[in-house]
Design a protein around this motif. Structure first.
Motif, PDB file in Angstrom:
ATOM      1  N   UNK A   1     -45.571  53.854  59.184  1.00 52.96           N
ATOM      2  CA  UNK A   1     -46.497  53.899  58.055  1.00 52.96           C
ATOM      3  C   UNK A   1     -45.775  54.399  56.814  1.00 52.96           C
ATOM      4  N   UNK A   2     -46.374  54.158  55.678  1.00 53.20           N
ATOM      5  CA  UNK A   2     -45.823  54.598  54.397  1.00 53.20           C
ATOM      6  C   UNK A   2     -46.584  55.853  53.960  1.00 53.20           C
ATOM      7  N   UNK A   3     -45.871  56.958  53.787  1.00 51.84           N
ATOM      8  CA  UNK A   3     -46.513  58.227  53.440  1.00 51.84           C
ATOM      9  C   UNK A   3     -46.672  58.417  51.932  1.00 51.84           C
ATOM     10  N   UNK A   4     -46.071  57.558  51.129  1.00 50.12           N
ATOM     11  CA  UNK A   4     -46.125  57.749  49.683  1.00 50.12           C
ATOM     12  C   UNK A   4     -47.549  57.564  49.162  1.00 50.12           C
ATOM     13  N   UNK A   5     -47.844  58.223  48.067  1.00 43.01           N
ATOM     14  CA  UNK A   5     -49.155  58.076  47.435  1.00 43.01           C
ATOM     15  C   UNK A   5     -48.993  58.171  45.924  1.00 43.01           C
TER      16      UNK A   5
END
Length: 210
Positions: A95-99
């Protein structure tokens, strides 16, 4: 806010620099700092963790026991998560943790971090970092000794890239070198003292006004 300017020998030059209160003198916003640091750390995560679920486990789908009369629950196949070697229930997947974080929040966070260091007298301004013509770790160690910050985790801010300074400090665990354009809230908060060159002060102000 005014701060004294020191030379690389740690001596007061008698000159002072006027810091922009809109950058170095605001009321620190702790929540903005928290959000910016959280985003920085989230962006460092690869998110490549993975465990196999029951559909990805190699194994037979034959029925392991009869439907009734076993004295327990109805048996599933050998890939069932309740069995040893079976798939994992709700396991981690890539998953991509960036926000997203608004630009104004990030800017407020950096201003808050700089103001926090200035208010706590953890901000030092030096004339320049002309410690040597060639990279020398010994010369950089002497600079830290002169500024009495050898035992502190220090962030050195340069106006532009300087390979001599960078290579001189590369092997030092307590020293981190960045340019004014690379400045981040995490790097400021992850240091005990911030050392800024006189030219870098103007570069920081220019960066925020851009």
């Amino acid at each position: 806010m005014e701060l004294s300017i020191y030379n690389i020998k740690g001596e007061d030059t008698g000159r002072k620099v006027q810091l922009n209160d809109a950058i170095f003198g605001i009321e620190p916003n702790d929540h903005a700092i928290y959000l910016d640091v959280k985003q920085y750390l989230a962006n460092q995560r690869q998110g490549t963790h993975k465990s196999k679920q029951r559909s990805e486990i190699a194994g037979s789908t034959r029925k392991l026991g009869r439907q009734k009369g076993g004295g327990g629950a109805r048996p599933g196949d050998i890939k069932s998560p309740v069995r040893v070697g079976g798939g994992r229930i709700f396991g981690p997947v890539p998953r991509d943790y960036s926000f997203k974080l608004n630009k104004k929040v990030k800017q407020l966070a950096r201003k808050s971090a700089l103001s926090l260091r200035a208010q706590n007298q953890q901000l030092i301004v030096v004339e320049n970092f002309n410690i040597a013509e060639a990279p020398k770790t010994k010369a950089f160690v002497e600079l830290m000794q002169n500024l009495k910050i050898t035992d502190k985790k220090s962030l050195f801010i340069l106006p532009i890239e300087n390979n001599v300074v960078y290579l001189s400090a590369r092997n030092l665990q307590n020293a981190n070198i960045v340019t004014a354009s690379e400045l981040s809230t995490y790097k400021i908060m992850n240091s005990n003292v911030v050392v800024v060159s006189e030219e870098a002060v103007a570069a920081i102000e220019q960066t925020f006004n851009a």
